[in-house]
Design an enzyme around this catalytic site. Structure first.
Site, PDB file in Angstrom:
ATOM      1  N   TYR A 145     -15.768 -32.425 -36.556  1.00  0.00           N
ATOM      2  CA  TYR A 145     -14.463 -31.586 -36.243  1.00  0.00           C
ATOM      3  C   TYR A 145     -14.579 -30.417 -37.233  1.00  0.00           C
ATOM      4  O   TYR A 145     -14.195 -29.321 -36.614  1.00  0.00           O
ATOM      5  CB  TYR A 145     -13.189 -32.423 -36.666  1.00  0.00           C
ATOM      6  CG  TYR A 145     -11.969 -31.790 -36.676  1.00  0.00           C
ATOM      7  CD1 TYR A 145     -11.392 -31.520 -35.483  1.00  0.00           C
ATOM      8  CD2 TYR A 145     -11.403 -31.517 -37.763  1.00  0.00           C
ATOM      9  CE1 TYR A 145     -10.071 -31.011 -35.541  1.00  0.00           C
ATOM     10  CE2 TYR A 145     -10.064 -30.535 -37.944  1.00  0.00           C
ATOM     11  CZ  TYR A 145      -9.355 -30.557 -36.625  1.00  0.00           C
ATOM     12  OH  TYR A 145      -8.305 -29.967 -36.472  1.00  0.00           O
ATOM     13  N   LYS A 149     -14.696 -26.358 -36.177  1.00  0.00           N
ATOM     14  CA  LYS A 149     -13.534 -25.330 -36.743  1.00  0.00           C
ATOM     15  C   LYS A 149     -14.311 -24.192 -37.586  1.00  0.00           C
ATOM     16  O   LYS A 149     -13.767 -23.075 -37.258  1.00  0.00           O
ATOM     17  CB  LYS A 149     -12.602 -26.101 -37.827  1.00  0.00           C
ATOM     18  CG  LYS A 149     -11.731 -27.141 -36.706  1.00  0.00           C
ATOM     19  CD  LYS A 149     -10.758 -26.423 -35.690  1.00  0.00           C
ATOM     20  CE  LYS A 149      -9.697 -27.483 -35.016  1.00  0.00           C
ATOM     21  NZ  LYS A 149      -9.160 -26.689 -34.126  1.00  0.00           N
TER      22      LYS A 149
HETATM   23  P1  NDP Z   1      -1.980 -33.174 -30.932  1.00  0.00           P
HETATM   24  O1  NDP Z   1      -3.261 -33.986 -30.847  1.00  0.00           O
HETATM   25  O2  NDP Z   1      -0.677 -33.441 -31.047  1.00  0.00           O
HETATM   26  O3  NDP Z   1      -2.227 -32.097 -29.676  1.00  0.00           O
HETATM   27  C1  NDP Z   1      -3.490 -31.625 -29.013  1.00  0.00           C
HETATM   28  C2  NDP Z   1      -3.248 -30.735 -27.829  1.00  0.00           C
HETATM   29  O4  NDP Z   1      -4.627 -30.628 -27.362  1.00  0.00           O
HETATM   30  C3  NDP Z   1      -2.708 -31.730 -26.515  1.00  0.00           C
HETATM   31  O5  NDP Z   1      -1.806 -30.780 -25.978  1.00  0.00           O
HETATM   32  C4  NDP Z   1      -3.699 -32.149 -26.042  1.00  0.00           C
HETATM   33  O6  NDP Z   1      -3.430 -32.341 -24.524  1.00  0.00           O
HETATM   34  C5  NDP Z   1      -4.709 -30.590 -25.583  1.00  0.00           C
HETATM   35  N1  NDP Z   1      -6.184 -30.992 -25.365  1.00  0.00           N
HETATM   36  C6  NDP Z   1      -6.684 -31.808 -26.175  1.00  0.00           C
HETATM   37  N2  NDP Z   1      -8.121 -32.005 -25.282  1.00  0.00           N
HETATM   38  C7  NDP Z   1      -8.086 -30.868 -24.598  1.00  0.00           C
HETATM   39  C8  NDP Z   1      -8.710 -30.179 -23.346  1.00  0.00           C
HETATM   40  N3  NDP Z   1     -10.095 -30.870 -23.080  1.00  0.00           N
HETATM   41  N4  NDP Z   1      -8.250 -29.479 -22.612  1.00  0.00           N
HETATM   42  C9  NDP Z   1      -7.038 -28.987 -22.727  1.00  0.00           C
HETATM   43  N5  NDP Z   1      -6.192 -29.512 -23.702  1.00  0.00           N
HETATM   44  C10 NDP Z   1      -6.713 -30.336 -24.500  1.00  0.00           C
HETATM   45  O7  NDP Z   1      -2.807 -32.251 -31.937  1.00  0.00           O
HETATM   46  P2  NDP Z   1      -2.137 -30.966 -32.767  1.00  0.00           P
HETATM   47  O8  NDP Z   1      -0.943 -30.346 -32.189  1.00  0.00           O
HETATM   48  O9  NDP Z   1      -1.920 -31.430 -34.077  1.00  0.00           O
HETATM   49  O10 NDP Z   1      -3.235 -29.871 -32.919  1.00  0.00           O
HETATM   50  C11 NDP Z   1      -3.413 -28.849 -32.367  1.00  0.00           C
HETATM   51  C12 NDP Z   1      -4.289 -27.873 -32.585  1.00  0.00           C
HETATM   52  O11 NDP Z   1      -4.263 -27.784 -34.117  1.00  0.00           O
HETATM   53  C13 NDP Z   1      -5.832 -28.420 -32.705  1.00  0.00           C
HETATM   54  O12 NDP Z   1      -6.794 -27.439 -32.312  1.00  0.00           O
HETATM   55  C14 NDP Z   1      -6.022 -29.019 -34.012  1.00  0.00           C
HETATM   56  O13 NDP Z   1      -7.572 -29.265 -34.400  1.00  0.00           O
HETATM   57  C15 NDP Z   1      -5.250 -28.122 -34.884  1.00  0.00           C
HETATM   58  N6  NDP Z   1      -5.076 -28.563 -36.342  1.00  0.00           N
HETATM   59  C16 NDP Z   1      -4.128 -29.671 -36.402  1.00  0.00           C
HETATM   60  C17 NDP Z   1      -3.869 -30.100 -37.689  1.00  0.00           C
HETATM   61  C18 NDP Z   1      -2.975 -31.248 -38.000  1.00  0.00           C
HETATM   62  O14 NDP Z   1      -3.010 -31.662 -39.185  1.00  0.00           O
HETATM   63  N7  NDP Z   1      -2.310 -31.739 -36.701  1.00  0.00           N
HETATM   64  C19 NDP Z   1      -4.313 -29.492 -38.833  1.00  0.00           C
HETATM   65  C20 NDP Z   1      -5.237 -28.307 -38.544  1.00  0.00           C
HETATM   66  C21 NDP Z   1      -5.652 -27.788 -37.430  1.00  0.00           C
HETATM   67  P3  NDP Z   1      -3.113 -33.764 -23.926  1.00  0.00           P
HETATM   68  O15 NDP Z   1      -1.877 -33.944 -24.261  1.00  0.00           O
HETATM   69  O16 NDP Z   1      -3.504 -33.725 -22.470  1.00  0.00           O
HETATM   70  O17 NDP Z   1      -3.928 -34.676 -24.651  1.00  0.00           O
END
Ligand code: NDP
Length: 239
Positions: A145, A149
């Protein structure tokens, strides 16, 4: 390819929940026509939804073609979709590594590459990537991961140099720990440890990330490009 006279179009990937949904709401509140992409389930209430799996070039191409045909060229593109597959390096399989890079980094590349076609026509645009504090800090159990990033930073900065002369900016936001499904997997002991390590002493809300993304999408951020903006309560400061 239609380009309507209406509000500017913003596209947010993986916006059916979590940080992506909060970003979609903030951009909508700022007057954008927000297109939400989703992979499973359905689009959230009140948003135009388009299916997109960022691990598939065909899916990314089909989604952009549909959006351009029906609504016009998206000029703000937020690459938010991401996954984790945490485990210690000795136990991390090739698939654990490549699947995460494939979704988080190559997926963002596919979206940026396809979006650029429209942005070059518009001669303006904002590419915003959702990175992470661990891209710079590193994180035990997240070799895959954190690599994905940090990769976003090099990619965004290269895009900033390549596209800057056309008024297209490329920036990364680097959240710390945010209250979403992704962090809900952490056990209570680990959550307390993390909160204690954060100078602000707590996790972030998705809305606090969304506000910064909305700023980067706004006119106020027109001279910011190639930046990595921390939204981490001070966790990563000095890096
Ligand atoms: P969630 O797990 O709540 O949501 C992830 C989202 O990404 C979902 O909508 C999921 O869709 C979508 N997704 C995953 N794989 C794919 C794919 N192959 N194609 C299209 N959509 C996809 O995560 P967060 O909201 O927490 O995270 C969002 C972003 O923020 C990410 O990039 C994460 O790395 C980053 N982030 C999060 C942090 C945290 O603490 N939460 C901290 C730092 C960064 P589906 O519902 O279909 O699975």
């Amino acid at each position: 390819m239609a380009q309507s006279e209406g509000p500017a179009i913003a596209l947010v990937t993986g916006a059916n929940r979590g940080i992506g949904l909060a970003i979609a709401r903030a951009l909508k509140a700022d007057g954008f026509h927000v297109i939400v992409t989703y992979r499973t389930g359905k689009a959230p209430e009140g948003f135009t939804g388009v299916v997109m799996d960022v691990t598939s070039t065909t899916s990314v191409e089909a989604a952009f073609s549909e959006i351009e045909e029906k609504f016009g060229i998206p000029e703000v593109i937020v690459s938010n979709a991401g996954i984790t597959r945490d485990t210690l390096v000795m136990r991390m399989s090739d698939e654990d590594f490549t699947d995460v890079v494939e979704a988080n980094l190559t997926g963002a590349f596919r979206v940026a590459r396809r979006a650029t076609r429209g942005l070059l026509k518009l001669k303006r645009g904002r590419l915003i990537f959702v990175g992470s504090v661990v891209g710079a800090l590193g994180s035990a159990g997240q070799v895959n991961y954190s690599a994905s990033k940090s990769g976003l930073v090099g990619m965004a900065r290269s895009l900033a140099r390549e596209l800057g002369s056309r008024s297209i900016t490329a920036n990364v936001v680097a959240p710390g720990f945010v209250e979403t499904d992704m962090t809900a997997e952490l056990d209570e002991k680990r959550r307390i440890e993390i909160a204690n390590a954060v100078p602000l002493g707590r996790f972030c809300s998705p809305e606090e990330i969304a506000d910064v993304v909305a700023f980067l999408a706004s006119k106020k951020a027109s001279y910011i490009t190639g930046a990595v903006i921390p939204i981490d309560g001070g966790l990563g400061m000095g890096n």
